[in-house]
Write a protein that holds these residues in place. Structure first.
Motif, mmCIF file in Angstrom:
data_model
loop_
_atom_site.group_PDB
_atom_site.id
_atom_site.type_symbol
_atom_site.label_atom_id
_atom_site.label_comp_id
_atom_site.label_asym_id
_atom_site.label_seq_id
_atom_site.Cartn_x
_atom_site.Cartn_y
_atom_site.Cartn_z
ATOM 1 N N THR A 1 0.846 -1.189 0.000
ATOM 2 C CA THR A 1 0.000 0.000 0.000
ATOM 3 C C THR A 1 0.886 1.245 0.000
ATOM 4 O O THR A 1 2.111 1.158 0.146
ATOM 5 N N GLU A 2 0.257 2.396 -0.125
ATOM 6 C CA GLU A 2 1.023 3.639 -0.154
ATOM 7 C C GLU A 2 1.776 3.891 1.153
ATOM 8 O O GLU A 2 2.973 4.230 1.109
ATOM 9 N N GLU B 1 -7.759 -0.119 0.608
ATOM 10 C CA GLU B 1 -6.941 0.915 -0.026
ATOM 11 C C GLU B 1 -6.178 0.294 -1.184
ATOM 12 O O GLU B 1 -5.944 -0.916 -1.207
ATOM 13 N N PRO B 2 -5.785 1.081 -2.175
ATOM 14 C CA PRO B 2 -5.102 0.526 -3.348
ATOM 15 C C PRO B 2 -3.778 -0.146 -2.986
ATOM 16 O O PRO B 2 -3.067 0.282 -2.072
ATOM 17 N N PHE C 1 -2.584 -0.089 -10.166
ATOM 18 C CA PHE C 1 -3.008 -0.399 -8.798
ATOM 19 C C PHE C 1 -4.222 -1.319 -8.823
ATOM 20 O O PHE C 1 -5.043 -1.254 -9.741
ATOM 21 N N LEU C 2 -4.326 -2.167 -7.806
ATOM 22 C CA LEU C 2 -5.518 -2.976 -7.594
ATOM 23 C C LEU C 2 -6.357 -2.293 -6.521
ATOM 24 O O LEU C 2 -5.841 -1.961 -5.443
ATOM 25 N N LYS C 3 -7.646 -2.104 -6.801
ATOM 26 C CA LYS C 3 -8.508 -1.348 -5.892
ATOM 27 C C LYS C 3 -9.784 -2.088 -5.509
ATOM 28 O O LYS C 3 -10.299 -1.891 -4.410
#
Length: 373
Positions: A92-93, A192-193, A185-187
């Protein structure tokens, strides 16, 4: 330091301009961890030489030049950086940002040199994303790196094109590391992405890193096919165990219960038949050069420096790597370290830059530490 700079080729026109392209430096958490132990996963040992390199192309004979440094992917080695003791494929970010901070902490002198470089007029750094630093797709990572350096970088997700030059890391041209350009990204169904990592990144984190605990140079031997043959003859039991682990891993990826981490047999066969572990990208370069607007293609990714020419005007460069390799090829047998890069020089009255494959030697020093990781 300016007295050490040798004058560049004559460029008396109104615009004095060069671009230098480097790739595959693989900065990790540094050679020494916070607890004082050696970081066996660090691949980048040449921070001082990189700082010299950055300073050289900003001072002395190049002081008045318009200089751009192009980082062509895999500058940061996120997939060899742990998150609180764990190596992850779900990124994640916030996780990526913490990883980035640990890399910056391990190589502070490099990022300071980048900031000093950009503090001068007519300087630019462009960062093209590769497969090992895919986490730089996250905006928080870009914002933090810009803040640390003190100046904004220019980021390119896949391709950087200018003046007939096509710069691309190269991972998009082989099945193992190709990413979906429409889905970084997978969302769906996630709080969260997360990064949509390619199969090659999953393979490295989930299998290769385990093998590297006992055989740290497993991913640094070229050509890969010769290494497999050598291992089967000289390390038969080790090779058999490795092939067994590979078979189990392939089974898990085909029958994974989570669809987003599942790969089809067709996909895996394509990877195998492309020989995608260490591909030759010259065919992809030649195809791109079929576009009349493109005269020069620059890739990285393979870790093998290369130059090819088709006709008198179509050129392909591979910038190689600034990490160590072991060659099993008779022509270059042994350990190899060449800090290679491409210099693009804009000659007088010529809008087309001319590329040269070069090796950075650095400045002479009496002694330096031996890389023993």
């Amino acid at each position: 330091m300016s007295e050490l700079n040798t004058p560049p080729p004559s460029n008396s026109g109104a615009t004095k301009k060069i671009k230098v392209v480097i790739s595959d430096l693989h900065l990790g958490k540094g050679r020494q961890l916070e607890n004082g132990s050696l970081n066996a996963l660090e691949e980048f040992y040449y921070a001082e030489k990189l700082v010299e390199f950055i300073q050289y192309y900003s001072t002395g004979a190049y002081r008045d030049y318009n200089v751009e440094i192009i980082i062509n992917g895999d500058f940061l080695n996120f997939i060899s950086v742990d998150y609180r003791g764990h190596f992850l494929t779900v990124v994640t970010e916030p996780i990526a940002l913490e990883m980035l901070k640990s890399v910056i902490k391990g190589h502070t002198q490099v990022f300071k040199a980048m900031g000093d470089f950009l503090s001068n007029p007519n300087r630019r750094i462009t960062y093209v994303i590769g497969n090992h630093d895919q986490a730089m797709m996250f905006q928080a990572c870009r914002d933090h790196l810009d803040q640390v350096i003190g100046h904004p970088l220019q980021y390119k997700n896949i391709i950087y094109y200018f003046d007939g030059v096509h710069v691309e890391h190269g991972h998009m041209h082989e099945a193992a590391n190709r990413v979906d350009p429409k889905k970084f990204f997978l969302k769906q169904g996630l709080p969260e992405p997360i990064l949509n990592l390619p199969w090659g990144s999953h393979f490295f984190v989930e299998l290769v890193l385990k093998i590297k605990d006992k055989y740290p140079h497993i991913d640094k031997v070229r050509p890969f096919g010769q290494m497999v043959r050598w291992s089967l003859i000289n390390e038969t039991m080790v090779s058999v165990r490795g092939l067994g682990e590979l078979a189990k891993y392939v089974y898990r990826t085909v029958f994974n219960s989570e669809a987003r981490f599942r790969w089809s047999i067709k996909k895996l066969l394509k990877i195998f038949f492309e020989n995608a572990v260490y591909p030759d990208l010259s065919s992809a370069a030649k195809k791109i050069l079929g576009d009349g607007r493109v005269h020069t293609v620059i890739f990285g990714h393979t870790h093998v420096y290369e130059y090819r020419q088709w006709g008198s005007q179509k050129e392909y460069f591979n910038t190689g790597t600034w990490t160590e390799l072991t060659s099993l090829d008779v022509a270059s047998l042994g350990k190899i370290t060449k800090l290679t890069y491409v210099l693009l020089d804009y000659a007088d009255q010529d809008s087309r830059p001319r590329g040269r494959l070069k090796e950075w030697k650095g400045f002479h020093r009496i002694e330096e530490d031996v890389a023993v990781a």
